[in-house]
Scaffold this motif. Sequence first.
Motif, short mmCIF file in Angstrom:
data_model
loop_
_atom_site.label_atom_id
_atom_site.label_comp_id
_atom_site.label_asym_id
_atom_site.label_seq_id
_atom_site.Cartn_x
_atom_site.Cartn_y
_atom_site.Cartn_z
N ARG A 21 0.82 -1.22 0.00
CA ARG A 21 0.00 0.00 0.00
C ARG A 21 0.85 1.26 0.00
NH1 ARG A 21 -5.40 -0.32 1.15
NH2 ARG A 21 -5.29 1.70 0.11
N PRO A 22 1.61 1.50 -1.06
CA PRO A 22 2.38 2.74 -1.12
C PRO A 22 1.48 3.98 -1.06
CG PRO A 22 2.35 1.66 -3.26
CD PRO A 22 1.74 0.71 -2.29
N TYR A 27 0.01 9.02 1.63
CA TYR A 27 -0.98 9.85 2.32
C TYR A 27 -0.47 10.26 3.70
CZ TYR A 27 -5.20 11.63 4.37
OH TYR A 27 -6.10 12.45 5.00
N ASP A 28 0.08 9.29 4.44
CA ASP A 28 0.55 9.58 5.79
C ASP A 28 1.74 10.56 5.79
OD1 ASP A 28 -1.43 8.02 6.87
OD2 ASP A 28 -0.11 6.34 7.36
N LEU A 29 2.61 10.46 4.78
CA LEU A 29 3.79 11.32 4.74
C LEU A 29 3.54 12.66 4.06
CD1 LEU A 29 6.55 8.75 3.78
CD2 LEU A 29 6.16 9.79 6.01
N TYR A 30 2.81 12.61 2.95
CA TYR A 30 2.67 13.80 2.11
C TYR A 30 1.25 14.37 2.08
CZ TYR A 30 7.04 11.80 0.35
OH TYR A 30 8.30 11.28 0.24
N GLY A 31 0.29 13.66 2.69
CA GLY A 31 -1.08 14.14 2.68
C GLY A 31 -1.80 13.91 1.36
N ASP A 32 -1.23 13.06 0.49
CA ASP A 32 -1.80 12.83 -0.84
C ASP A 32 -1.45 11.42 -1.30
OD1 ASP A 32 -2.57 12.78 -3.51
OD2 ASP A 32 -1.74 14.75 -3.95
N SER A 33 -2.45 10.56 -1.36
CA SER A 33 -2.21 9.16 -1.73
C SER A 33 -1.78 9.00 -3.18
CB SER A 33 -3.45 8.31 -1.46
OG SER A 33 -4.54 8.77 -2.24
N SER A 34 -2.05 10.00 -4.03
CA SER A 34 -1.66 9.88 -5.44
C SER A 34 -0.16 10.03 -5.64
CB SER A 34 -2.42 10.90 -6.30
OG SER A 34 -1.99 12.21 -6.02
N MET A 61 14.38 4.46 0.71
CA MET A 61 14.72 5.83 1.06
C MET A 61 13.53 6.70 0.70
SD MET A 61 17.57 5.39 2.45
CE MET A 61 18.04 7.08 2.79
N ILE A 62 13.18 7.59 1.61
CA ILE A 62 12.01 8.45 1.41
C ILE A 62 12.47 9.91 1.33
CG2 ILE A 62 9.88 9.27 2.44
CD1 ILE A 62 9.53 6.52 3.66
N PRO A 63 12.13 10.57 0.21
CA PRO A 63 12.47 11.99 0.11
C PRO A 63 11.51 12.84 0.93
CG PRO A 63 11.37 11.26 -1.88
CD PRO A 63 11.54 10.05 -1.01
N LYS A 64 12.03 13.94 1.44
CA LYS A 64 11.18 14.88 2.17
C LYS A 64 10.30 15.64 1.18
CE LYS A 64 13.92 15.23 6.21
NZ LYS A 64 14.16 15.98 7.39
N LYS A 65 9.21 16.19 1.69
CA LYS A 65 8.30 16.95 0.84
C LYS A 65 9.02 18.08 0.12
CE LYS A 65 5.31 17.03 4.39
NZ LYS A 65 4.17 17.44 5.21
N LEU A 91 1.82 19.69 -3.62
CA LEU A 91 2.93 19.47 -2.70
C LEU A 91 3.30 20.73 -1.94
CD1 LEU A 91 5.34 17.28 -4.80
CD2 LEU A 91 4.36 16.68 -2.61
N GLU A 92 3.35 21.83 -2.66
CA GLU A 92 3.76 23.08 -2.03
C GLU A 92 2.81 23.47 -0.91
OE1 GLU A 92 5.80 27.11 -3.56
OE2 GLU A 92 3.92 26.60 -4.54
N SER A 93 1.53 23.14 -1.06
CA SER A 93 0.57 23.48 -0.02
C SER A 93 0.81 22.69 1.25
CB SER A 93 -0.86 23.26 -0.53
OG SER A 93 -1.14 21.89 -0.64
#
Length: 103
Positions: A21-22, A27-34, A61-65, A91-93
């Motif tokens: 379930r990427p 969603y949990d990291l970036y607020g957007d499941s897409s 490895m996970i990049p920051k927003k 993303l910017e929001s």
Amino acid sequence: KPIPKQVDDVSFTINNIYRYRPDLLAYDLYGDSSLWWVFRARNPNVIEDPIFDFSAGVTIMIPKKETLVKCCRLLIDKGFDNALSAIFNELESYCINLPNDID
């Protein structure tokens, strides 16, 4: 195309909550499941199949927003797809304390 390595990338071992379930992790990291594709783009040697390679015990490895915003801004500046502009705006929001000048 891979998302480039950054010094502040975070190492994350996929657990059973996010197994296959990427979209949930995005969603949990970036607020957007897409934004599930980010994990494949940042880890092309680890994740070939974005669903079935996203299994418990695999370390990615996970990049920051802020890194994603920077990558999108650079591509938009080079004249890439309008859809990228929508991703960038989304993303910017979610980003806090975004630097004024991103090189």
